[in-house]
Design an enzyme around this catalytic site. Structure first.
Site, mmCIF file in Angstrom:
data_model
loop_
_atom_site.group_PDB
_atom_site.id
_atom_site.type_symbol
_atom_site.label_atom_id
_atom_site.label_comp_id
_atom_site.label_asym_id
_atom_site.label_seq_id
_atom_site.Cartn_x
_atom_site.Cartn_y
_atom_site.Cartn_z
ATOM 1 N N GLU A 1 -34.784 -7.643 -78.493
ATOM 2 C CA GLU A 1 -34.975 -6.633 -79.546
ATOM 3 C C GLU A 1 -34.445 -5.246 -79.189
ATOM 4 O O GLU A 1 -35.168 -4.261 -79.316
ATOM 5 C CB GLU A 1 -36.472 -6.499 -79.871
ATOM 6 C CG GLU A 1 -37.098 -7.777 -80.355
ATOM 7 C CD GLU A 1 -38.595 -7.635 -80.622
ATOM 8 O OE1 GLU A 1 -39.030 -8.101 -81.669
ATOM 9 O OE2 GLU A 1 -39.319 -7.071 -79.772
HETATM 10 C C1 TNX Z 1 -41.937 -10.249 -80.771
HETATM 11 S S1 TNX Z 1 -40.979 -12.134 -78.685
HETATM 12 C C2 TNX Z 1 -41.711 -9.615 -79.578
HETATM 13 C C3 TNX Z 1 -42.785 -8.802 -78.978
HETATM 14 C C4 TNX Z 1 -43.961 -8.659 -79.896
HETATM 15 C C5 TNX Z 1 -44.277 -9.991 -80.539
HETATM 16 C C6 TNX Z 1 -45.492 -9.971 -81.394
HETATM 17 C C7 TNX Z 1 -40.235 -10.971 -78.296
HETATM 18 C C8 TNX Z 1 -39.179 -11.282 -77.374
HETATM 19 N N1 TNX Z 1 -40.572 -9.780 -78.807
HETATM 20 O O1 TNX Z 1 -42.260 -7.536 -78.631
HETATM 21 O O2 TNX Z 1 -45.047 -8.229 -79.139
HETATM 22 O O3 TNX Z 1 -43.175 -10.374 -81.310
HETATM 23 O O4 TNX Z 1 -45.807 -11.243 -81.870
#
Ligand code: TNX
Length: 505
Positions: A316
């Site tokens: 992300e």
């Molecule tokens: C996605 S999974 C994220 C996390 C969040 C989560 C909440 C991922 C690689 N990143 O930063 O905490 O969703 O469900």
């Protein structure tokens, strides 16, 4: 008798009820074990756990040390005990799963677990422990049975977010014992994020001095000291669990940017982040401080942890072009490899050339997965953590008080009824190294909240990871899980009373 009636989770490869008297844990119970330090450690753990269950001290002795009239649990490491890997186990992992196999036999006066390694021995002992039920005489007993068992996947994990809200070592130990109960063997610790930095990092002391107190609004601050990490490492190791530390880069770094302002193009520390937004913070490849920071923290983490893997995050990063992302991930991966560890990264790292054997953790099956297929062709392995199945911070249904909803609602059957090798089209089943549940702590700020999200779904994920496809079914699991509150209630664990199960208690 149907195998399901014995109510083990995960369901073993083969289980045969024997037509004989049970093994009774009477007042003269001893554990017999070989004399290598690793075997003694399994023996001591077994005696400790049995002592707590029977409320009596249980002695550990060497093989041959039993006296007539004693109830004897024999724990034996021997290469002959190996159970060959199942054909559904990916070819590269067959030796590793065989090493985790065991055989168990229980009958009147004597029970024996044998395994090719202490990891298998521990798995077999934990199966034995799951068999125990109170008998009419008040003593615990295991029914007469023969079990041969080997896991399907070598990597059976749980990812725990310590960054959004902290879980102190005593609570992490509860999670580790719960994992061991269901034969999960990899605990991934998400140690850093925008809200906070949770690990004492000797080369960069300001990370915890400045950035360990933060949390999401309502969450808990705190951090693991080096001593805490050592203690957790040995607690986990004794229970067959390896720690996988994650330092999330090059995004999710607001805490680091606050502690070391020179990591910001402006030279100024950003404000503290206590919200839920993601994707805004980033390292900057062109800044002189960046490379040294990445080297320092990853070298520290590689040195401070005993396991073979370091997770470098990579998820992300919404404000960076591909070329800069590739440069930063490749530089981080190089540090991890030169420290002698294997790289793990979230699926976004799939587009970056990585050494063969790197582990790519899949979490979101919605985007195009072409880069993931290509990474696999270059030798990467896939760790399956599909958000819609195993993100255990998702609500069970609309009425669940805590949790998030971005990947949908996950009831027990959703967490159970899926096949890891079918998740990504066009990827060979041999590429899958295993399955890992994840639980993020944006809304989970204490142990009860955490456990209520883990149970019963963690048991479902554990069976997906351990049991071969032809020996598991939703109906079988549904019947066996109905008796699990025996363990949860005894331990005082909060759990979700899923309407999909006829709970027998
Ligand atoms: C996605 S999974 C994220 C996390 C969040 C989560 C909440 C991922 C690689 N990143 O930063 O905490 O969703 O469900």
């Amino acid at each position: 008798m149907q195998p399901e009636a014995i109510e083990l989770i995960p369901q073993p490869l083969r289980i045969e009820p024997l037509d004989d008297e049970p093994f009774v844990l009477g007042p003269r119970l001893v554990v017999l074990v070989g004399d290598s330090p690793d075997e003694v450690s399994v023996g001591v753990l077994a005696a400790d756990l049995l002592g707590r269950l029977t409320h009596r001290a249980v002695e550990v002795r060497g093989h041959g040390g039993a006296v007539r009239g004693e109830d004897v649990l024999v724990l034996r490491v021997t290469p002959d005990a190996a159970v060959p890997a199942h054909e559904s186990t990916p070819a590269p992992d067959r030796a590793a799963t065989t090493a985790q196999s065991y055989r168990l036999e229980a009958g009147p006066g004597r029970a024996q677990v044998s395994a090719p390694t202490t990891a298998g021995l521990l798995a077999g002992f934990l199966t034995f422990q799951q068999l125990l039920r109170p008998g009419p005489d008040g003593y615990l007993r295991a029914r007469a049975v023969q079990v041969e068992d080997v896991p399907r996947y070598r990597w059976r994990g749980l990812s725990l977010d310590l960054a959004r809200s902290f879980f102190p070592p005593d609570e992490i130990k509860v999670v580790i014992s719960l994992m061991a109960h269901y034969k999960l063997n990899m605990l991934h610790l998400h140690l850093t994020d925008d809200q906070a930095w949770r690990l004492e990092t000797p080369s960069r002391p300001r990370l915890v001095d400045e950035a360990a107190v933060g949390a999401v609004t309502g969450g808990r601050g705190g951090h693991l000291t080096i001593a805490d990490l050592r203690d957790l490492t040995s607690y986990a190791w004794a229970r067959g669990v390896t720690l996988v530390p994650e330092i999330d880069l090059p995004g999710h770094v607001n805490a680091a940017l606050r502690a070391y302002p020179e990591l910001n193009p402006s030279g100024e520390a950003p404000p503290r982040h206590a919200g839920l937004e993601v994707g805004f913070s980033r390292l900057t490849a062109a800044l002189p401080a960046t490379q040294g920071f990445v080297e320092d923290v990853l070298n520290d983490v590689a040195r401070l942890t005993a396991g073979p893997y370091v997770h470098l995050g990579g998820d992300e990063v919404l404000t960076m072009e591909g070329a800069e992302y590739t440069e930063l991930i490749a530089a981080a991966a190089k540090v991890v490899q030169e420290a002698g560890k294997t790289v793990v990264g979230w699926q976004e790292v799939a587009g970056v050339p990585l050494a063969p054997g790197a582990v790519v953790q899949l979490w979101d099956t919605r985007p195009d997965l072409q880069a993931v297929r290509e990474a696999v062709e270059s030798g990467a392995r896939l760790l399956m953590s599909p958000g819609a199945r195993v993100y255990l911070d998702m609500k069970y249904d609309a009425s669940t008080e805590l949790g998030l909803e971005w990947a949908g609602h996950i009831e027990l059957r959703d967490a159970y009824d899926w096949e890891p090798s079918a998740l990504v089209e066009g990827v060979a089943a041999d590429a899958v190294i295993g399955v890992e549940a994840a639980v993020w702590s944006e809304t989970l700020h204490d142990l009860d909240s955490l456990l209520r999200m883990l149970l019963p779904r963690l048991a479902a994920v554990a069976e997906v990871a351990w049991t071969v496809p032809e020996h598991r079914s939703w109906e079988g699991f549904r019947a066996r899980v109905a008796r699990q509150p025996v363990f949860w209630d005894r331990a005082g664990f909060a759990w979700h009373r899923s309407p999909q199960v006829d709970w027998t208690l």
